[in-house]
Design a protein around this motif. Structure first.
Motif, PDB file in Angstrom:
ATOM      1  N   ASN A 268      27.609  29.055 -55.024  1.00 44.23           N
ATOM      2  CA  ASN A 268      27.927  29.319 -56.446  1.00 44.23           C
ATOM      3  C   ASN A 268      27.252  28.314 -57.388  1.00 44.23           C
ATOM      4  O   ASN A 268      27.845  27.856 -58.363  1.00 44.23           O
ATOM      5  N   LYS A 269      26.000  27.989 -57.079  1.00 40.38           N
ATOM      6  CA  LYS A 269      25.239  27.053 -57.900  1.00 40.38           C
ATOM      7  C   LYS A 269      24.262  27.821 -58.786  1.00 40.38           C
ATOM      8  O   LYS A 269      23.308  28.447 -58.277  1.00 40.38           O
ATOM      9  N   PRO A 270      24.450  27.801 -60.108  1.00 43.47           N
ATOM     10  CA  PRO A 270      23.488  28.459 -61.002  1.00 43.47           C
ATOM     11  C   PRO A 270      22.090  27.871 -60.795  1.00 43.47           C
ATOM     12  O   PRO A 270      21.946  26.676 -60.541  1.00 43.47           O
ATOM     13  N   PHE A 271      21.077  28.713 -60.900  1.00 46.09           N
ATOM     14  CA  PHE A 271      19.726  28.219 -60.670  1.00 46.09           C
ATOM     15  C   PHE A 271      18.724  28.852 -61.624  1.00 46.09           C
ATOM     16  O   PHE A 271      18.923  29.957 -62.140  1.00 46.09           O
ATOM     17  N   ILE A 272      17.670  28.082 -61.859  1.00 46.87           N
ATOM     18  CA  ILE A 272      16.503  28.556 -62.603  1.00 46.87           C
ATOM     19  C   ILE A 272      15.407  28.790 -61.582  1.00 46.87           C
ATOM     20  O   ILE A 272      14.973  27.856 -60.903  1.00 46.87           O
ATOM     21  N   ALA A 273      14.983  30.023 -61.445  1.00 49.40           N
ATOM     22  CA  ALA A 273      13.940  30.358 -60.482  1.00 49.40           C
ATOM     23  C   ALA A 273      12.577  30.369 -61.170  1.00 49.40           C
ATOM     24  O   ALA A 273      12.416  30.962 -62.237  1.00 49.40           O
ATOM     25  N   HIS A 283       6.654  38.887 -54.033  1.00 53.68           N
ATOM     26  CA  HIS A 283       8.002  39.042 -53.478  1.00 53.68           C
ATOM     27  C   HIS A 283       8.980  38.003 -54.024  1.00 53.68           C
ATOM     28  O   HIS A 283      10.178  38.284 -54.134  1.00 53.68           O
ATOM     29  N   GLN A 284       8.482  36.803 -54.398  1.00 54.55           N
ATOM     30  CA  GLN A 284       9.411  35.808 -54.946  1.00 54.55           C
ATOM     31  C   GLN A 284       9.960  36.252 -56.299  1.00 54.55           C
ATOM     32  O   GLN A 284      11.136  36.015 -56.601  1.00 54.55           O
ATOM     33  N   LEU A 285       9.137  36.896 -57.101  1.00 54.77           N
ATOM     34  CA  LEU A 285       9.615  37.403 -58.393  1.00 54.77           C
ATOM     35  C   LEU A 285      10.701  38.445 -58.184  1.00 54.77           C
ATOM     36  O   LEU A 285      11.738  38.430 -58.876  1.00 54.77           O
ATOM     37  N   GLU A 286      10.518  39.339 -57.226  1.00 53.89           N
ATOM     38  CA  GLU A 286      11.532  40.365 -56.969  1.00 53.89           C
ATOM     39  C   GLU A 286      12.802  39.763 -56.370  1.00 53.89           C
ATOM     40  O   GLU A 286      13.906  40.219 -56.659  1.00 53.89           O
ATOM     41  N   ASN A 287      12.648  38.726 -55.540  1.00 48.31           N
ATOM     42  CA  ASN A 287      13.831  38.018 -55.033  1.00 48.31           C
ATOM     43  C   ASN A 287      14.651  37.460 -56.194  1.00 48.31           C
ATOM     44  O   ASN A 287      15.881  37.588 -56.244  1.00 48.31           O
ATOM     45  N   ALA A 288      13.972  36.816 -57.131  1.00 48.15           N
ATOM     46  CA  ALA A 288      14.648  36.224 -58.287  1.00 48.15           C
ATOM     47  C   ALA A 288      15.267  37.296 -59.173  1.00 48.15           C
ATOM     48  O   ALA A 288      16.400  37.142 -59.665  1.00 48.15           O
ATOM     49  N   GLY A 295      23.211  38.751 -63.185  1.00 48.83           N
ATOM     50  CA  GLY A 295      23.658  37.725 -64.123  1.00 48.83           C
ATOM     51  C   GLY A 295      23.922  36.378 -63.491  1.00 48.83           C
ATOM     52  O   GLY A 295      24.769  35.610 -63.973  1.00 48.83           O
ATOM     53  N   CYS A 296      23.187  36.059 -62.420  1.00 47.58           N
ATOM     54  CA  CYS A 296      23.468  34.839 -61.664  1.00 47.58           C
ATOM     55  C   CYS A 296      22.444  33.728 -61.863  1.00 47.58           C
ATOM     56  O   CYS A 296      22.632  32.622 -61.343  1.00 47.58           O
ATOM     57  N   CYS A 297      21.352  33.982 -62.590  1.00 49.27           N
ATOM     58  CA  CYS A 297      20.303  32.971 -62.697  1.00 49.27           C
ATOM     59  C   CYS A 297      19.433  33.223 -63.916  1.00 49.27           C
ATOM     60  O   CYS A 297      19.635  34.199 -64.657  1.00 49.27           O
ATOM     61  N   TRP A 298      18.465  32.341 -64.099  1.00 45.75           N
ATOM     62  CA  TRP A 298      17.410  32.516 -65.091  1.00 45.75           C
ATOM     63  C   TRP A 298      16.083  32.558 -64.339  1.00 45.75           C
ATOM     64  O   TRP A 298      15.950  31.931 -63.274  1.00 45.75           O
ATOM     65  N   VAL A 299      15.103  33.254 -64.874  1.00 49.09           N
ATOM     66  CA  VAL A 299      13.784  33.337 -64.244  1.00 49.09           C
ATOM     67  C   VAL A 299      12.728  32.940 -65.268  1.00 49.09           C
ATOM     68  O   VAL A 299      12.681  33.504 -66.365  1.00 49.09           O
ATOM     69  N   LEU A 300      11.915  31.950 -64.917  1.00 51.80           N
ATOM     70  CA  LEU A 300      10.840  31.488 -65.795  1.00 51.80           C
ATOM     71  C   LEU A 300       9.484  31.749 -65.137  1.00 51.80           C
ATOM     72  O   LEU A 300       9.348  31.639 -63.914  1.00 51.80           O
ATOM     73  N   ASP A 301       8.511  32.086 -65.961  1.00 54.87           N
ATOM     74  CA  ASP A 301       7.163  32.384 -65.486  1.00 54.87           C
ATOM     75  C   ASP A 301       6.320  31.114 -65.492  1.00 54.87           C
ATOM     76  O   ASP A 301       6.115  30.503 -66.543  1.00 54.87           O
ATOM     77  N   GLN A 302       5.845  30.710 -64.332  1.00 57.65           N
ATOM     78  CA  GLN A 302       5.051  29.481 -64.233  1.00 57.65           C
ATOM     79  C   GLN A 302       3.795  29.541 -65.107  1.00 57.65           C
ATOM     80  O   GLN A 302       3.364  28.523 -65.660  1.00 57.65           O
TER      81      GLN A 302
END
Length: 354
Positions: A268-273, A283-288, A295-302
């Protein structure tokens, strides 16, 4: 006791799920592994039964004839091993490393079960599906999944080591806000170069602690940077007790490997992917995005990430922690009724079915 071969190799993304499968099945089956030399390093000194099948990548270049001969030899070696050890069933985590074993298993008429930990069907598993009885997935909405094999999908919860389940009750461990930064088994140079400067700017306004993964060669340099700035820190390259490190964090900044996200989610640790841009088939983008949709995380584009953008984003989270609370609440809902014993029973049942 029936004998199972788990074929894996390559990166931690393939080997970690294989080792978790072992945790689940080792009391009921006699378990063997096959892996290439890259994957072998993830087994360290533990007492596993391991056969090295060092599969070359088959590419149409000047090495193609040599690698094709190697592949034929490894298929023969796999047939000999499977017959010698009287293997009953084969489990594959995917990847080209498993190709000789899968072909050998098909020749011998063994039951093949696939594991797909990602939200995009891997190229190896896409081919192996032609020979497999079933494939265990975390979702029935897997990208690039051929419709003709959709009936082979069997859903399971994300694979996470039992050590993570044993920690789930721990809460409120810090008197400082703790960031965990994880680059994954393949590393992340951007995490070393960009994020440390952002952390320094945050430390000017908030009392924080930083736990960060980096390469072994960079540990001393990164630790010196934080020490010189009087920022409490713990720097590591590989940690067997990674579940305890995650448990001490308040917010994780991570790549989007399936295993890492599943581990953070379970605790239950919020994360920024920040998905690895070069990941095969994205596949990492789809995992995130799987966790983002819940509603469990944020996703940022490198590709568009900058110092100022990341700093502003993190300062907003720290100034208004309601978003963190919401993400944590959504993670708790996602993991409701997610137990080790339930997954264990499902896996054992799936393996025992003919």
């Amino acid at each position: 006791m029936r004998k199972i071969l788990i074929t894996t190799g390559g990166s931690g993304g393939h080997v970690i799920p294989a080792k978790i499968i072992y945790e689940h099945l080792s009391n009921d089956f006699d378990i063997f592994f096959s892996t290439d030399l890259r994957g072998f390093k993830f087994f360290s000194s533990e007492n596993y039964k391991i056969e090295i099948i060092n599969t070359p990548k088959i590419r149409f270049n000047i090495f193609f004839p040599i690698n094709l001969i190697k592949l034929i030899y490894l298929i023969a070696k796999s047939i000999f091993f499977l017959k010698k050890e009287k293997i009953d069933k084969v489990i594959s985590i995917g990847g080209y490393m498993s190709l000789p074993v899968i072909i050998a298993s098909k020749i011998l008429g063994l039951i093949i079960i696939l594991i797909e930990p990602n939200m995009v069907l891997g190229r190896g598993n896409r081919f192996f599906l032609n020979f497999a009885k079933k494939i265990l997935c975390y979702s029935d909405n897997i990208y690039n999944f051929p419709k003709k094999h959709i009936h082979k999908i069997e859903l399971i919860k994300p694979l996470v080591s039992k050590s993570f389940y044993d920690l789930r009750a721990d809460k409120n461990l810090n008197n400082k806000f703790c960031f965990l930064i994880v680059g994954g088994s393949q590393g992340a140079k951007i995490f070393d170069e960009l994020i440390k400067d952002v952390i320094f700017d945050i430390a000017k306004k908030f009392s924080i602690k930083i736990i960060q993964q980096t390469s072994k060669e960079n540990i001393d340099n990164l630790k010196k940077f934080y020490d010189d700035k009087n920022i409490e820190n713990q720097i590591f390259d590989f940690e067997k007790k990674f579940h305890q490190i995650i448990n001490f964090s308040d917010l994780c900044i991570t790549r989007a490997g399936a295993s890492s996200l599943a581990e953070m989610s379970l605790l239950n640790k919020p994360f920024i992917a920040i998905p690895l841009p070069s990941a095969k088939d994205d596949h990492q983008l789809e995992n995130a995005n799987f966790y983002l949709g819940k509603g469990c995380c944020w996703v940022l584009d490198q590709k568009t990430l900058s110092h100022d953008k990341l700093l502003e984003f993190l300062l907003n989270l720290l100034n208004n922690k309601s978003e963190l609370v919401d993400k944590k609440s959504n993670l708790e809902k996602l993991n409701y009724n997610n137990s080790w014993s339930d997954i264990n029973k499902k896996l054992v049942r799936a393996i025992n079915e003919n």
